[in-house]
Design an enzyme around this catalytic site. Structure first.
Site, PDB file in Angstrom:
ATOM      1  N   ARG A 188       0.659  -1.206   0.013  1.00  0.00           N
ATOM      2  CA  ARG A 188      -0.047  -0.128   0.144  1.00  0.00           C
ATOM      3  C   ARG A 188       0.830   1.172   0.179  1.00  0.00           C
ATOM      4  O   ARG A 188       1.668   1.534   0.909  1.00  0.00           O
ATOM      5  CB  ARG A 188      -0.846  -0.034   1.446  1.00  0.00           C
ATOM      6  CG  ARG A 188      -1.813   1.274   1.327  1.00  0.00           C
ATOM      7  CD  ARG A 188      -2.596   1.672   2.448  1.00  0.00           C
ATOM      8  NE  ARG A 188      -3.178   2.603   2.530  1.00  0.00           N
ATOM      9  CZ  ARG A 188      -3.456   3.507   3.684  1.00  0.00           C
ATOM     10  NH1 ARG A 188      -2.959   3.048   4.959  1.00  0.00           N
ATOM     11  NH2 ARG A 188      -3.629   4.670   3.410  1.00  0.00           N
ATOM     12  N   HIS A 191      -3.284  11.034   0.792  1.00  0.00           N
ATOM     13  CA  HIS A 191      -2.868  10.793   2.178  1.00  0.00           C
ATOM     14  C   HIS A 191      -2.180  12.144   2.450  1.00  0.00           C
ATOM     15  O   HIS A 191      -1.041  12.298   2.809  1.00  0.00           O
ATOM     16  CB  HIS A 191      -1.725   9.723   2.036  1.00  0.00           C
ATOM     17  CG  HIS A 191      -1.283   9.114   3.267  1.00  0.00           C
ATOM     18  ND1 HIS A 191      -1.383   7.673   3.479  1.00  0.00           N
ATOM     19  CD2 HIS A 191      -1.258   9.514   4.679  1.00  0.00           C
ATOM     20  CE1 HIS A 191      -1.109   7.456   4.706  1.00  0.00           C
ATOM     21  NE2 HIS A 191      -0.954   8.643   5.444  1.00  0.00           N
ATOM     22  N   GLU A 216      -7.470   8.388   6.094  1.00  0.00           N
ATOM     23  CA  GLU A 216      -7.736   9.027   7.474  1.00  0.00           C
ATOM     24  C   GLU A 216      -8.612  10.566   7.475  1.00  0.00           C
ATOM     25  O   GLU A 216      -7.897  11.447   7.733  1.00  0.00           O
ATOM     26  CB  GLU A 216      -6.555   9.151   8.302  1.00  0.00           C
ATOM     27  CG  GLU A 216      -5.982   7.687   8.610  1.00  0.00           C
ATOM     28  CD  GLU A 216      -4.962   7.722   9.704  1.00  0.00           C
ATOM     29  OE1 GLU A 216      -4.346   8.766  10.058  1.00  0.00           O
ATOM     30  OE2 GLU A 216      -4.471   6.508  10.085  1.00  0.00           O
ATOM     31  N   ASN A 231      -7.491   1.801   9.641  1.00  0.00           N
ATOM     32  CA  ASN A 231      -6.193   2.176  10.209  1.00  0.00           C
ATOM     33  C   ASN A 231      -6.496   2.199  11.737  1.00  0.00           C
ATOM     34  O   ASN A 231      -7.440   2.666  12.364  1.00  0.00           O
ATOM     35  CB  ASN A 231      -5.715   3.490   9.888  1.00  0.00           C
ATOM     36  CG  ASN A 231      -5.217   3.629   8.350  1.00  0.00           C
ATOM     37  OD1 ASN A 231      -5.357   2.731   7.686  1.00  0.00           O
ATOM     38  ND2 ASN A 231      -4.984   4.711   8.049  1.00  0.00           N
ATOM     39  N   TYR A 239      -4.595   1.764  15.691  1.00  0.00           N
ATOM     40  CA  TYR A 239      -2.977   1.497  16.530  1.00  0.00           C
ATOM     41  C   TYR A 239      -3.275   1.343  18.170  1.00  0.00           C
ATOM     42  O   TYR A 239      -2.624   0.393  18.563  1.00  0.00           O
ATOM     43  CB  TYR A 239      -2.399   3.066  16.567  1.00  0.00           C
ATOM     44  CG  TYR A 239      -1.785   3.071  15.070  1.00  0.00           C
ATOM     45  CD1 TYR A 239      -0.408   2.454  14.752  1.00  0.00           C
ATOM     46  CD2 TYR A 239      -2.358   3.688  13.983  1.00  0.00           C
ATOM     47  CE1 TYR A 239      -0.119   2.731  13.332  1.00  0.00           C
ATOM     48  CE2 TYR A 239      -1.865   3.999  12.701  1.00  0.00           C
ATOM     49  CZ  TYR A 239      -0.626   3.455  12.323  1.00  0.00           C
ATOM     50  OH  TYR A 239      -0.272   3.704  11.351  1.00  0.00           O
ATOM     51  N   GLU A 267      -3.659  -0.050   8.074  1.00  0.00           N
ATOM     52  CA  GLU A 267      -2.315   0.507   8.741  1.00  0.00           C
ATOM     53  C   GLU A 267      -2.503  -0.243  10.217  1.00  0.00           C
ATOM     54  O   GLU A 267      -3.675  -0.205  10.945  1.00  0.00           O
ATOM     55  CB  GLU A 267      -2.285   1.908   8.938  1.00  0.00           C
ATOM     56  CG  GLU A 267      -1.690   2.419   7.745  1.00  0.00           C
ATOM     57  CD  GLU A 267      -1.743   3.908   8.010  1.00  0.00           C
ATOM     58  OE1 GLU A 267      -1.423   4.624   9.309  1.00  0.00           O
ATOM     59  OE2 GLU A 267      -1.750   4.999   6.924  1.00  0.00           O
TER      60      GLU A 267
END
Length: 1928
Positions: free
Chosen positions: A1448, A1493, A1538, A1681, A1683, A1749
């Site tokens: 990606r 992005h 995002e 995404n 985290y 991600e």
């Protein structure tokens, strides 16, 4: 009925006559008596309370009521004559020994009683009934028991024979059959001898001597004497045998008491046979005959009689008679009517009296004094105490987790409740199971009655939809109750009907019966294995009356004449059907009971002499109670009174006023008997009068023709309908027993209580205490005096709750709930403590015993003497601890560990006398040095003092209540020396003080809580300070005498003693710096002198215990130092190691070295102080010297090692000043703290959990691993109220975990852990400011109420689990992802490409932002970054070695279209991407392309960027170009990466490009709006124009954290977590994946705040209908995404603040136990990943998900062995696997962030996420793999995690080698790496890691297997087994 009696008697007569001589039949005995209590009441004979010894099971028959009056009642002769007529021949008379000889002296009989019994016997004889007189039954008189106590068996016989001789003399001419004793078990039990056989011997001797005396002196020719024995009586076999053998030759016949259980004949025959074998050839009189469980007796008494006769004949028993009482019961009312002759008209017969009249007449003439007299007695053993709640009153969570709406929800939302209150949150019990069970453990009832919410389980009312989350809630509650030894009593229906069923007519529609049965069936099947008490309906009268009659309750229908009766009819049928369901389907396996709870007032006539009022009162009861009770408990139909009254009202009125539906005959038989118990709730009483001129308007009272009143003298409660009328309960119970239950059905009092107002003193509820005291006592009278079979008492209610139409204005709770606080804190009221003491004592015993048995102690290390250890070296060998731990990485140090402590581990809490007791001068206590010190203004913060403190001196019960709730195994407290010896000397003992500690210790021991007692916790008696305090050696003897007294007084129950608490504090703070009393400021000498005396005093006390008490008491004794851990500033510097060692030797070795080592101070102390003293020109050392004898005396004076610890420090060597002389300077160290360590209310108390593990290891190394107890550990928080104290939870969570590591991983001999502190206390110089408590104390309230904080509930959970077991959901899952799962890695253009101006690239907003000063860390830019623009080959090589299937990357808009528009296409830029894609495809790697992005062309930003809606078209044009040019090769497109970050960080707070922050309340929403529209347009473009020929996928990537509530038990925090997700992920996902529009949460919040800010419309833009249609569904997959996770809580921003953050109203924190990363915002929280994936599945209808991600950063020195990153990927990818396999999430691919270290936006190159390291200091930017690259490649290769149990998997053997990084160009790289404490080459470490991760769950076996393959691992010690590795 008379026919039955005659027949039965005839049957009994003829049956045995076949087997014995014919003449004997004529002498056959048919024995009756004594009078049934019902008859006594009817004859007005009972008007006096029996003395205790005359009470017992047989009180149901009135033994001596007959002689309560001066004369025998005139009605008796007729009654006795009637008995004779129907065949009764003999009559039992029980003589009351205690009444006849009240003093036990035959010279002083009670003449009236003697005459009365003579008269009674004469009446019997006159009626031709022969008396059978029992000389004594049940308890022996107290005077007799007192006299014989401690004497031999003959003493009892002497007194008994005196009494029998007196009786033979006085009554002998009227009696020819005597029994010495009946009710033997009770007689024996009441004898004051311990040995059961000795008691039996005493009775046998007494009987034999009476037998001898009778036959020698008094017996007429045919006189007979016997004793009544029971068959199957509860006597131990030895006593039974002794009696049988010794009585053989002293009975003329055998009198036998039989209990016959219908259906259990076999047992009866067996017992009878055994009996016969002992008593051969002896005539038997069946003296007492009871039929049990014989339902058919009334219809056919012959069946059991025939069975008994058959049984007896079968055994060829010589029977001379039977007891016929059981047959008289069926005709007693008839008998009575015959005997109750009216005086005026002897021929007339009264109609049968009703139960109501009987009970009313029984009590009508009670005097007030008699009525209100208090009965000191206890309930029977096995009595059940409980408390209750109802679902809608307490649960809240009205729409949580799929719960359906109930009629109460609708009612509240319609504004029908006081002040528009609702039950939406109520007490929040749905989320507070553990809080409620915590309170219940404190209260310790046997039962908790709660209800199941029908709509929580079946949201629509039927089993079509079952809400599993609701089921989970009740399962959790039931399991927690049972864990705490509390039986659940579960109500199926407590008024909260599913609204979906109400819509269909609710209880007026018969179809609801089947729905209710299905619901009940589900509950029985789901919970019935654990629930043994079921209630079908709670107070159905309220449902019918208030819900459908008056309409005060939902559904709010006002139809008292029709609907009310229809509903009751439906409910009765539903109840019966459910009872039969349980009976037929579940009872045999589950063995439970099913009943219902009926509410009833008691009713008395307003005018007692008015018969109309009496009838009206009875009518009232029948309309309230009989309406439901009569069909179930009597005959399956409504009461005649009810039916007749309704008939009459309808006849009087022209129209039908009321319609009572009829039962069919089948229904009657089916409803009758459908209850295993009678649940009764009762609150108040009424006076009732008849209505003279009735009305035809239907109402409850007009239909019943009664009017209700109250006596003005009755106290009123906060509710107008409840007045305090305690005696009404006793009368009601008698009525229920008389009318419905008799002896067959037990009564459960299932609701009783009173409300107080929402004002005044909410905690000290003395009115409720008095209410409970009096009502419970009336229940006791009903049990003891009226022989009502009451089995339970349930107090309403556990907590204050939502009380229907009154909302929260009425408080019924034992615990106060603060509804203003979102935490809903619960505080025990005075009534909770009172009720708890009633439960503990099982009533109101006359005298409470104050001694308890020895507690169940935790296993104390029975002092095997600790080994003799040599003196410590300098530095001590314990320096090994720093060598072992100081080089740990943060990852190794902070990794959370799961496991449990050993079974005998002891958990506790601590306190100290001065800090909690108060009562500073109460009851003769002397002043202490702290009393005097705190009374001087200015000494303590806020001039606080401990005069009252927590008032624990007056709150023993309260403290024990909360200790029970916590579930601790021990409680550590200190004794106040001046409370016990006011002058400090043993010539002044204060008994009140001793009593206080005895009460506390006894209460602890009774609750199985071990006391740990400190003798001295700083509060020296002032009188002893006046003679010099601890500077005077006189204190050694004085302390010893105090300790000696304590050992002698408390040592039988106290087994764990501590002499001194923190002696270093006494010496240094009290005598060195003088901060603490006695405020001596002599830092250089006094501390050493004081410590010297403390050590000698400690040793003296130890030896006193050892010599005088240990042998008998068997306890342990120690002292308790305070220890901070110290970490050397530079662990590699030997001087710092020595400094750290020296610090600990001065702090703790000062006291522990002499005791645990060689009797002397540590050498380093002696050297330092000695050398410095010499440098200071002193003639000798300031450190005193022990003689050889003293050293020997001190050495070994501790059995265990106790210590207190709170924090850690960093220490370094320092050269300190020589003057002034000071203990502090003598140490030659400097200490400091790390500012990153979390702070607390005490300045130098930082939370440094890992220091505890190291400290425990140091003690182990230094002192030879003795048994260790942590006595204090905790944290202070500076706040007035911290019930939601999450920082304290983080403290305990991490500190206890470090203790667990020390125990499990390091072999430390840790035996116990005590939290400081039990509750908020007086914290010395800081007063009440820092709060350390697990319980909050309100020091502003004179009652000092204690409220459990969240940390108390958390700590209780840790105790319950005995540590921190691995949660089931965190267990590692082995398995593989689906075939064709995509594995990818990601980058983005600006972060890696560089070439910022190369080949015609235009400027982007990130170019501009990065070149703006102070925007980027270190002024880094992406100008070059990783130079990927020039390194396609290198990048693709990395990808190939990773084995990814996809890559990606993003396209730089301004590289392709320099000004953002298609006016000019930069072909060079486009060509870069074409080459990259071709290289990928050639390597068989599929491109995943992100269009945007974050790097917007600056030219477009100049026009407003994403705030200008023209950008939608520009973005569409840019996308079309890429589809045209690259679409034939790219099959996976991401429109936007995002969008949240663009909108919020770029245009809201401005920390990302373009850095705009001036419109935080508008710009982010406008930008978000345009981003969504731009995405939708591009999706449609692809869908309509390109999809058909290119066949790719296109969607959006949305980022989101997972949000957990900071407090998972708080609805407000749960709402905040939900809001956080909807404002974050939902902002973009809801329009695209749901309905084309923003979610309701965002719309409502932003609209409300916008309007409140004076705006005319919401700041959130609106989509048009056509836009919504265009946006909805514009996805092919969900790009995610993710985290990390945050803990969220609600924050109310001021209304005027316009921002996204204030609209969201959420703040977040992180859990301290979560591992850190290189980014402050990123904590390692794998569990959140799975939860977020599942949430997306459920919220958006299970879309295909690609994780685009996921990764972790590092910062600081480089380490290629990035174990933390491998751990991150392993755990996160495993959670993704669980989401797929266990949760059914449609996850299609996973992408790691990121391929290589790159430009990390605002932090520049500081934070590194890469699997490959990029050396940015080398112009060539070389890429080198970290260990994680190979690890990720292995996961890809294996497509998951193959199970090592299946053997080595081929996918594990194909690892590429990680080249060792060159040392010259790579800063921080080393040839060897440290891995879990081992030095390995990086290659070995990498291999070790793969093995470790692959095998962690298989444990030692798998490890051994792989150790063979990898020789490098052979160095591992055996200890590093699965336990150690499981933390990874």
């Amino acid at each position: 009925m008379e026919l039955i009696c005659k027949t039965v008697i005839f049957f009994l007569l003829v049956s045995p006559s076949a087997g014995i001589e014919g003449e004997f039949a004529q002498n056959f005995i048919a024995i009756a008596g004594p009078l049934p209590s019902e008859l006594v009441n009817r004859l007005h004979l009972q008007n006096q309370v029996l003395p205790k010894e005359d009470q017992g099971p047989a009180v149901a028959e009135a033994h001596d009521y007959l002689c309560q009056r001066d004369l025998v009642a005139p009605e008796l002769p007729q009654y006795f004559s009637h008995l004779r007529e129907i065949g009764v021949t003999h009559y039992k008379v029980f003589l009351p020994w205690a009444r006849i000889l009240p003093k036990g002296d035959t010279r002083k009989p009670d003449e009236p009683h003697v005459q009365c019994y003579q008269k009674l016997l004469k009446v019997l004889v006159a009626a031709d009934l022969r008396p059978v007189v029992v000389l004594h039954h049940q308890h022996v008189p107290s005077a007799v028991a007192a006299h014989v106590m401690g004497r031999e068996a003959n003493a009892f016989a002497d007194l008994f024979v005196e009494y029998t001789e007196f009786s033979f003399r006085v009554f002998g001419d009227l009696v020819d059959m005597w029994l010495t004793f009946s009710d033997l078990p009770e007689v024996l039990e009441s004898l004051p001898y311990d040995d059961p056989q000795y008691r039996a011997q005493a009775v046998a001797v007494a009987h034999k001597r009476a037998y001898t005396v009778y036959h020698e002196k008094y017996s007429p020719a045919d006189g007979k004497l016997s004793i009544a024995l029971g068959m199957g009586h509860v006597l131990d076999s030895a006593s039974s045998e002794l009696l049988s053998v010794s009585l053989q030759d002293s009975v003329d016949f055998l009198s036998l008491s039989l209990q016959y259980y219908c259906g259990n004949e076999t047992d009866f025959y067996k017992k009878l046979h055994e009996f016969q074998n002992v008593w051969k050839d002896i005539e038997i009189l069946v003296f007492s005959l009871k039929f049990l469980d014989c339902g058919s007796m009334e219809e056919n008494p012959f069946i059991p009689v025939a069975a008994i006769v058959t049984a007896i004949n079968k055994e060829e028993t010589r029977t001379i008679g039977y007891d016929v009482n059981e047959f008289l019961e069926f005709s007693s009312s008839h008998v009575l009517s015959k005997t109750n002759i009216l005086q005026e008209n002897p021929d007339a017969v009264l109609a049968p009296r009703s139960s109501y009249q009987t009970v009313w007449e029984m009590f009508a003439n009670q005097s007030e004094l008699e009525r209100d007299s208090f009965l000191q007695d206890v309930f029977p053993g096995g009595f059940l105490w409980g408390t209750s709640t109802g679902a809608f009153n307490v649960e809240g969570a009205w729409a949580e987790d799929g719960k359906g709406e109930s009629i109460w929800d609708q009612f509240g939302h319609a504004g029908r409740v006081y002040m528009n209150q609702t039950a939406d949150v109520a007490c929040d019990s749905y989320y507070k199971t553990s809080y409620d069970v915590y309170l219940l453990r404190g209260l310790h009832p046997q039962l908790y009655k709660f209800s199941v919410s029908w709509p929580r389980i079946f949201p629509a009312g039927t089993n079509k939809i079952i809400n599993s989350k609701g089921v989970d809630y009740y399962n959790r509650l039931i399991n927690r109750l049972l864990d705490s030894n509390i039986e659940p009593m579960v109500t199926l229906f407590h008024w909260d009907l599913p609204q979906a069923l109400q819509v269909l007519g609710g209880w007026q529609n018969d179809s609801i019966i089947d729905a209710f049965v299905n619901y009940a069936d589900f509950c029985f099947a789901t919970f019935g294995d654990r629930v043994k008490f079921w209630i079908t309906f709670h107070e159905p009268w309220v449902i019918s009356y208030a819900g459908y009659g008056t309409g005060e309750h939902p559904p709010g229908i006002t139809d008292p004449g029709v609907a009310s009766y229809k509903v009751a009819h439906t409910i009765l049928k539903a109840h019966a059907k459910v009872w039969h369901l349980y009976n037929d389907k579940y009872r045999s396996q589950q063995l439970g009971k099913v009943g219902l709870v009926l509410n009833s007032d008691w009713a008395e006539p307003k005018t007692p002499t008015n018969s109309e009022d009496i009838r009206a009162s009875e009518r009232y009861l029948q309309f309230m109670l009989g309406w439901f009770a009569h069909p179930i408990f009597v005959n399956g139909d409504y009461p005649d009174i009810l039916k007749a009254q309704i008939r009459e009202v309808n006849q009087q009125c022209s129209a039908t006023v009321a319609q009572l539906p009829p039962f069919t005959e089948e229904e009657k038989s089916w409803v009758k008997g459908t209850a295993d118990f009678f649940g009764l709730s009762h609150y108040t009483s009424h006076l009732v009068s008849a209505v003279t001129n009735g009305t035809c308007t239907p109402s409850y009272q007009s239909i019943g023709n009664f009017s209700l009143h109250v006596d003005p003298s009755w106290p009123q409660t906060a509710s107008s309908w409840i007045h305090v009328v305690p005696w009404g309960l006793r009368r009601l119970l008698k009525f229920v027993s008389q009318e419905y239950t008799g002896t067959k059905i037990p009564i459960y009092i299932a609701g009783n209580g009173m409300p107080t107002e929402d004002a005044g003193d909410l905690i000290n509820d003395t009115l409720r205490v008095d209410y409970f005291r009096r009502y419970i006592n009336e229940a006791l009278k009903a049990v003891k005096l009226d022989t009502v079979d009451v089995r339970s008492y349930i107090a309403r209610s556990l907590v204050d709750g939502f009380e229907g139409p009154a909302g929260y204005s009425l408080k019924f709770g034992l615990h106060h709930v603060n509804f203003e606080d979102s935490n809903r804190p619960r505080t025990p009221k005075a009534s909770a403590y009172f009720y708890s003491s009633v439960i503990e004592k099982n009533g109101f015993p006359a005298k409470v015993s104050d001694r308890f048995s020895t507690p169940v102690l935790f296993d104390l290390p029975m002092p095997s003497k600790l080994p003799n250890l040599p003196a410590s070296e300098v530095p001590s060998k314990a320096k090994a601890v720093w060598q072992k731990f100081s080089s740990q990485t943060d990852f190794e140090r902070d990794m959370y560990f799961y496991g449990t402590f050993p079974e005998d581990f002891t958990w506790g809490v601590s306190s100290s006398a001065y800090q909690i007791e108060g009562g500073w001068d109460a009851d003769g206590k002397g002043p202490s040095i702290w009393d005097n010190f705190t009374h001087v203004p200015g000494n303590i913060k806020n001039n606080d003092n401990g005069d009252i403190a927590c008032d624990s001196y007056n709150k023993v019960e309260e403290d024990i209540y909360l200790l029970r709730a916590l579930g601790v195994k021990n409680y550590h407290f200190s004794l106040s020396w001046s409370r016990i010896f006011p002058s400090g000397r043993n010539n002044s003992i204060n008994r009140h003080g001793v009593d206080y500690y005895n009460r506390l210790i006894n209460g602890l021991v009774a609750g199985n809580i071990t006391p740990i007692v400190t003798l001295y916790h700083w509060d020296l008696p002032q009188a002893l300070q006046d003679i010099g305090g601890w500077e005077s050696s006189a204190l050694i003897d004085l302390f010893d005498s105090f300790a000696d007294f304590c050992f002698q007084t408390f040592g039988d129950r106290v087994k764990f003693w501590i002499t001194f608490h923190e002696p270093q504090v006494i010496a240094w703070l009290g005598y060195g710096v003088g901060a603490f009393p006695p405020n001596v400021n002599d830092p250089g000498s006094a501390p050493y002198r004081v410590a010297h005396i403390l050590l000698k005093a400690h040793a003296r006390v130890y030896h006193t215990y050892d010599d005088k008490y240990r042998a008998s008491q068997g306890g342990v004794i120690a002292l308790c130092p305070n220890i901070d851990w110290v970490e050397p500033k530079t662990p590699s510097n030997p001087r710092d190691i020595e400094a750290a060692d020296r610090y600990l030797q001065f702090l703790v070795g000062w006291f522990t070295h002499p005791i645990f080592k060689n009797g002397d101070y540590p050498d380093i102390m002696k050297w330092k102080v000695g050398n410095r003293s010499e440098l200071q020109n002193l003639p000798s050392s300031r450190l005193p010297v022990f003689t050889a004898e003293e050293r020997e005396y001190i050495r070994g004076t501790a059995d265990v090692f106790c210590f207190n610890t709170y924090t850690s420090k960093i220490v370094t060597h320092a050269t300190t000043r020589l003057r002034p002389f000071s203990y502090e300077y003598d140490q030659e160290v400097l200490t400091k703290v790390d500012s990153s360590w979390p702070s607390s209310a005490i300045a130098d108390h930082r939370a440094v959990a890992w220091g505890l593990r190291r400290l425990l290891n140091w003690i182990k190394e230094e002192y030879g691993n003795p048994p260790i107890y942590i006595i204090e550990n905790g944290v202070g928080i500076k706040t007035k109220s911290d019930v939601d104290d999450n920082t304290r939870i983080f403290y305990y969570k991490t500190y206890i975990d470090e203790a667990l590591k020390a125990y499990k991983l390091d072999g430390v001999n840790l035996r116990g852990y005590n939290a400081w502190s039990f509750m908020d206390t007086f914290e010395w110089l800081n007063g009440y400011e820092p709060r350390f408590g697990l319980h909050q104390v309100d020091f502003g309230n004179p009652n000092r109420p204690r409220t459990p904080k969240r940390s108390a509930v958390y700590y209780a959970e840790i105790i319950h689990n005995n540590g921190i077991p691995l949660p089931k959901e965190d267990e590692f899952l082995y398995g593989e992802f689906p075939k064709n799962f995509w594995w990818s890695v990601a980058t983005s253009a600006y972060q890696i490409e560089g070439g910022w101006r190369a080949d015609g690239k235009g400027l982007s907003i990130w170019d501009r932002f990065a070149h703006t000063p102070l925007k980027i860390s270190n002024d880094d830019t992406g100008d070059v970054a990783c130079d990927s623009y020039h390194k396609i080959e290198e990048d693709v090589e990395m990808l190939k070695s990773l084995k990814v299937s996809h890559y990606r990357f993003s396209i730089s808009w301004s590289r392709v279209l320099p000004d953002g528009t298609t006016r000019y296409i930069n072909e060079m830029g486009l060509n870069y991407y074409e080459r990259l894609i071709d290289a990928l495809l050639a390597a068989n790697i599929m491109p995943q392309v992100t269009l945007y992005h974050w790097d917007l062309p600056q030219a477009l930003q100049n026009l407003g960027g994403w705030e200008n809606d023209t950008i939608v078209q520009r973005f569409k044009e840019y996308a079309e170009l890429l589809f045209q040019r690259l679409g034939d090769k790219v099959k996976f497109w991401i429109t936007l990466n995002e969008p949240y970050n663009t909108a919020y960080f770029g245009y809201g707070v401005g920390t990302a490009a373009p850095g705009i922050s001036v419109r935080p309340g508008r710009a982010p929403y406008v930008v978000g709006h345009n981003l969504i529209k731009a995405h939708a347009e591009v999706w449609h473009l692809y869908n309509e124009t390109y999809r058909a020929k290119q066949g790719g996928l296109i969607s959006i990537t949305i980022n989101s954290d997972w949000a957990e509530p900071r407090n998972p038990h708080n609805q407000e925090d749960i709402d905040a977590a939900r809001r956080y997700l909807q404002f974050f992920l939902g902002w973009f996902a809801h329009p695209i994946f749901k309905n084309g529009d923003y979610n309701e949460v965002m719309k409502a919040r932003i609209r409300e705040r916008s309007l409140a800010q004076g705006l005319s419309q919401s700041r959130l833009p609106e989509f048009t209908e056509s836009e919504k249609q265009r946006i909805k569904g514009t996805y092919d997959y969900f790009g995610l995404n993710h985290y990390t996770t945050v803990l969220t809580y609600n924050v109310n921003y001021p209304a005027g603040v316009l921002s996204y953050d204030s609209d969201r109203g959420v703040a977040s924190v992180t859990d301290r136990s979560w591992l850190n990363s290189g980014s402050f915002w990123l904590k390692v929280t794998p569990f959140g990943f799975r939860k977020l994936l599942s949430w997306i599945k459920n919220e958006y209808n299970n879309p295909p998900i690609y994780v685009t991600e996921n990764g972790i950063s590092e910062r600081g020195a480089l380490d290629f062995n990035d174990t933390w990153r491998m751990h991150y990927y392993r755990s996160y990818i495993n959670e993704a696997l669980k989401a797929v396999v266990l949760d059914g999430v449609d996850l299609r691919g996973y992408t790691a962030w990121t391929l290589m270290d790159n430009f990390e936006w605002a932090v520049g190159f500081d934070e590194r996420f890469g699997l490959y390291h990029v050396n940015f200091t080398d112009p060539n930017l070389p890429r080198r793999p970290k260990a994680s690259a190979s690890y990720y490649s292995q996961i890809i290769n294996c497509n998951g995690f193959p199970d090592p149990a299946a053997g080595p998997h081929p996918c594990l053997g194909l690892e590429p080698e990680v080249p060792a990084p060159p040392t010259d160009t790579t800063p921080g790289a080393a040839d060897s790496v440290r891995f879990l404490g081992l030095d390995l080459t990086s290659q070995s470490a990498e291999i070790a890691l793969y093995v470790l991760f692959a095998l962690s769950a298989v444990g030692a076996l798998g490890l051994a297997l792989f150790a063979c393959m990898y020789g490098q691992l052979s160095k591992r010690s055996h200890k590093q087994s699965h336990m150690e590795l499981s933390k990874l």
